[in-house]
Write an enzyme that holds these catalytic residues in place. Sequence first.
Site, short mmCIF file in Angstrom:
data_model
loop_
_atom_site.label_atom_id
_atom_site.label_comp_id
_atom_site.label_asym_id
_atom_site.label_seq_id
_atom_site.Cartn_x
_atom_site.Cartn_y
_atom_site.Cartn_z
N GLU A 58 0.90 -1.29 -0.01
CA GLU A 58 -0.12 0.13 -0.05
C GLU A 58 0.85 1.38 0.16
O GLU A 58 0.72 2.09 0.83
CB GLU A 58 -0.97 0.15 0.97
CG GLU A 58 -2.01 -0.89 0.97
CD GLU A 58 -3.02 -0.72 0.01
OE1 GLU A 58 -3.16 0.46 -0.19
OE2 GLU A 58 -3.64 -1.58 -0.43
N ASP A 59 1.81 1.21 -0.94
CA ASP A 59 2.71 2.36 -1.27
C ASP A 59 3.44 2.85 0.00
O ASP A 59 4.29 3.92 -0.02
CB ASP A 59 1.67 3.64 -1.46
CG ASP A 59 1.11 3.56 -2.65
OD1 ASP A 59 1.71 3.00 -3.45
OD2 ASP A 59 0.02 4.36 -2.76
N ALA A 60 3.64 1.82 1.17
CA ALA A 60 4.50 2.32 2.14
C ALA A 60 5.93 2.06 1.40
O ALA A 60 6.38 1.70 0.51
CB ALA A 60 4.67 1.42 3.16
#
Lengths: 1131, 331
Positions: A752-754
């Site tokens: 999730e885009d971390a």
Amino acid sequence: MGEYNKKTDWESPKGLREPIKTLEDKWKLVPSFLQVKGLVKQHIDSFNYFINVEIKKIVQANEKVFCDADPLFYIKYLNAYVGTPDLEEGYNITKPTTPHECRLRDMTYSAPITVDIEYIRGNQRVIKNKQLIGRMPLMLRSSNCILTNKSDYELAHLNECPHDPGGYFIIRGQEKVILIQEQQSRNRMIVDEFKGAIQCQVTSSTHEKKTRTNVIVKNGKYVLRHNALSDDIPIAVAFKAMGICSDQEIMQLVGTDDTTMKKMGPCIIECHNLKIFTQLQALIYIGSKLKVKRYQTANARTPVDEARDLLATTILAHVTVENYNFYVKAIYLAIMVKRVIDAENNKATVDDPDYYGNKRLELAGSLLALMFEDLFKRFNWELKSTADKIIPKVKAAPFDVVKHMRPDLITNGLFGAISSGNWTIKRFKMERHGVTQVLSRLSYISALGMMTRVNSQFEKTRKVSGPRSLQPSQWGMLCPSDTPEGESCGLVKNLALMTHITTECSEEPIARLACNAGVEDVRLLGGEEINHPAAYMVFLNGNILGVSRQYKKLIRVFRMFRRRGLISAFVSIYPNHNQRTVYICSDGGRLCRPYIIVENGRPLVQQCHINELNRGIRNFQDFLNDGLIEYLDVNEENDSHIATVEAEINPYVTTHLEIEPFTILGVCAGLVPYPHHNQSPRNTYQCAMGKQAMGTIGYNQKNRIDTLMYNLVYPQCPMVKTRTIELTHFDKLPAGQNATVAVMSYSGYDIEDALILNKASIDRGYGRCLVYKSAKTTMKRYSNQTSDRILGPSRDACTGKIIRAHEILDSDGIAAPGEMVENRQVLINKQMPPVTINPVPQGQPQQIEYKDVPVTYKGPVESYIEKVMVSSNSEDAFLIKILLRQTRIPEIGDKFSSRHGQKGVTGLIVQQEDMPFNDRGICPDMIMNPHGFPSRMTVGKTIELLAGKAGLMEGKFHYGTAFGGSEVIDVCKELEKHGYNYHGKDIFYSGLTGEPLEAYIYSGPVYYQKLKHMVQDKMHARARGPRAVLTRQPTEGRSRDGGLRLGEMERDCLIGYGASMLMMERLMLASDAFNADICGSCGRLAGRAWCHACRSSAAVSSVEMPYACKLLFQELASMNIVPKLTLKKYC
Amino acid sequence: MPHSDQKPKIILEEFRLKNAPNDFGMADEKWSFKKFTKHFRIVIVRMDNCEMEFDLIGIQPAFANAFRRLMLSEVPSMAIEKVMIKNNTSIIQDEVLAHRLGLIPLKADPRLFEYRPEDAADGTEFNTLEFSLKVKCTNNKSHSKDSYRPEDLYENHSVYSSQMKWHPIGNQISVYKESDVGPVHSDILISKMRPGHELDLHMIAVKGIGKDHAKFSPVATASYRLLPEVVLTREVCGAEAALLQRCFSPGVVGLDHAGRAFVQSARYDSCSRNVYRYDEIKDAVLLSRVRDHFIFNVESVGAMAPNVIFVEAVKILRDKCKSLLDELNML
């Protein structure tokens, strides 16, 4: 359009076929333009026009004040001036000031407004010069500001950043921007379809009035509708009231072709049915339809006079009527009817209300002018009423009006309007909120972006897509990317880089020029001549100027004059062939933009001119003066044929050439490298995020004491620049750092885009930021001669040591610079007298008991005191400001974003040895998950990475300018030249196993911004804590140490699951459990085990219930509703 | 496919790295000390004060990687850990200044020091180095009127690491020479100042490891790469040979007098794999890397010579193994 001289080389096709050479460095015209015009020049120009020209006009328009009591008394304003900025230090003593001083001392950066007046004192005529009537807040960098025309060195001495754009105000220490307001243009006919019916609407606006007039179709007949009339007036009656009495004349004005005749027939018949044949009859008819006024004045006039007056001054107010000669107004009305008829026949002629040619942008200058005129009128009215009151009284000294001129009214009016943003103008019944905003100083770009913001007057709640969607006529004027998401999407816009907003220029010379160019006065012509197919009606700013038989010549002459500089460069002229009209505009608020003129298929700007520009012997104004470049407004732009690049020039049609295509984007969108490779919403996201990025806000950032300021410790210029970045000086005031990014998966903490960060990079200073907050207090003096005081640190009574809360205080009671402050420590040990109104008995001032009102520090993480300022504010009270500083190191949960709308939080911080490394021993600063790419389609980011990597090897900055910039193929060749893989993918070794990774890893530098959202400001947890007084439930919100709410949907889950005991615990026991005494016999609440109603305690039992429930019962009881509980033993 | 030798290889294909078909990974191999001693070699290629390149041949990647990791994060060095700020009127913030000072590499052999206990109030001569920095910027009274350069106008307008002063404690003065202790580089810019700005700092340097903070890492970087190997599978000549030569780093592919391409030395190839871009020659080469030949590159920050750092790393691994064995024996 496009008239060509036959004699030129286009007869010989050879000259034409030669490809037109691309002008090198044509983009250099843009910085040259910005040098002359600046990024916020619109604001400054408009304000300059106001304080230098318009204010004088306003004072002149309201120049005389008379008095009812004395017919000889008068005040006449001779002139008005706005001075240079100063501060009032006591009565009649002023001191020049600087903007920075005003910021620090919470003052207003303003200048006195003075007038020269002539008035009657006693029976003498007196002239007084330089009489103060108020203070005008000054726009920074306007003509009267001390910062204008100062060198960088001088600006540094004034504590001002040379890159600060100016264009805002400083009101009581706050920087305020008057946003650009977008609205429909005034005094123009707009034909639109409203609920299926065609109507032609004109909003007329003059200095006195603002009215709206409609011509609509009602039952197949045309009627005139106006707010001042209680009923619609048949159009023929309106014509007759204007003195066009014969039906033939009416028809000739409207048009004599068959369809028009057919459409107008019923109207004429209606008029006959009403038995109205003369002007007087028509006026009587209209007089009967007047709206009844609430209060009748003493000298009531007849309805006929009222109706005539109404027609002359209120209906179509902008068409002036002299001596009740309505002919021009009748023609105007006829044109309105004609437009409605045309629109009925051909739906295509309906105007688009969202078209930008029909929009005007209101700037600070015009908004302030409205405000000032209102205040000035009120000022004069107040002078008049004091004169009325005082003159009749017999007095020793003659009445001197100067003594009654109170500058507070205008000063407070202007200051209040700008600081609150409420624009209330009584004479236009205008009430607007949120006109001004506090200048956001989160980053340099956010401040700059705010100066170009355009606010639409449209309601946010209405569900129409038209005003929100991108209009083709916005091309080049407003940025297509920069708009917020959510409710104000498409309503808040931003100006493009080269947009200029016109200020008003005088109509008279233009009208004269038009007459000389063959425009005939319409008053001399009859209806047939006006409507002749060869004749074009000429409008000047929405008013009829006349009729021209050679409109092409008229237009050519005008454009020639404009290019020669004989009339203002911002006057626009364009024909409308459907309406057979020519419009000339010289009003303020039009959007315009410079273009290179193309003649005979050749751009007039030649390489030699550009070379001269490079050598610095030619600037933008010279290009304008030489007629090589001209400004086109939206309307004229749409009448031109503009080539984007030289190759697109078609010698037969092209009239203009674009200067540089990247200028269609605004300041914020200009930061994005390769935006033309990105999916468009990503650029929009970046525009919003660029404003939250922290970095530098100005060269004077260390001298500012803002309530909140974020700075990066080591900001960097991006490896991939754009031309806009250089033009806006973002490279000198950057907000971000170049991170070496490896696009790969790592550990699963990157979903999730971390992002994964390298700990060694953080140790070495990556993403480190400084957060400044300020604490402020004033030492007030009260009316009873008491005042606040500050005491030194208190000592413990037993040990004699300074108590913990006061540990950091200096002996003066203010925290010392350099000290570390922890939660709940005192910054300023202030005390306040308890009684501030009643006078203290004289003689014993020492006995006042003071009450502690310390300024304390709150926050889970300690801060350091950067500096302390002690000064005085405008009320002469002590002002103490303390600047607190925190240095923050990136941690898990901090938000970062690249320049492509790809935001993400830190998911994991990894030791350097665990990070993957490549052949050259480089390990990335950041790992980004490749899943971020396919759905986002931010190809620009991948190119930025390549270009950045090549730039590193080559030792230069690559350009990612929109519609230009370094080509991928060249960038890749550079990589190849330096021994890198052509596609930018390298071999990486796992830091954990030491073996090579199976995939080649795409890696290189990408510019990352640290966003202001940090975990430290958001973290929150609570076990027990404060409760609300009324309901005894836990408080809400982090700032109040509130509880974490188990909401409705969570509750639903628990119900569905059947976890009733858990529900009981979460909703009652952990919240507001209360043991209420209930009387079993009457079922009501019993106080303290005693039922007042039953006068017994026999049946009282204790029941545990939510306190809110008990409260509800009591509140119901207070309204004579008795809730009763039935108690049962259940065990 | 020619089996020129039995070295374990990883093949660089166009889109992925792939182990050779006959290679099942070295983890599967049974490790024998005899075989290891027979094959293992260390070749030092290049070495100076700060940088060293050497080959570790015939070792498993786990070992090579362990040495790399240890050098980065567990070989100790000295760095400034505490800064007592008596006065700082310069524009640089206290925390930022302390951070900058911490990152200055110090000349001090960490082997001669002990770790400072966390709860120790004062440092001893065996675990602490003390420095001070006292600089005041003033107007240069004797500057010439025409110059407006800051270096002429002001004195001490830039604070460099050379201005740090060492304060020996205890017996340190007799043990170390003045030149042995201090910043490695004298020209590291710490801060810029203007007249009226003043720094008065007291700094304490202690021994630490890179795992704790990157400033304690004794290397700028320590990493390795596998030995590249380029094999021509067919004869390439003429224009194709020239193209082939351009696809590799200089010196990798040579051309003989007949214009035929041959592999000179693949050692310094950057493995850019650009040869795959050309269809006409992509079949002519086999790119691979030797899986047990590690070319180490150690860049020291200056406190210790790179060879010493490597030896220290080996020692740490040895000690760790020993302690593990001890623990196991205790069971």
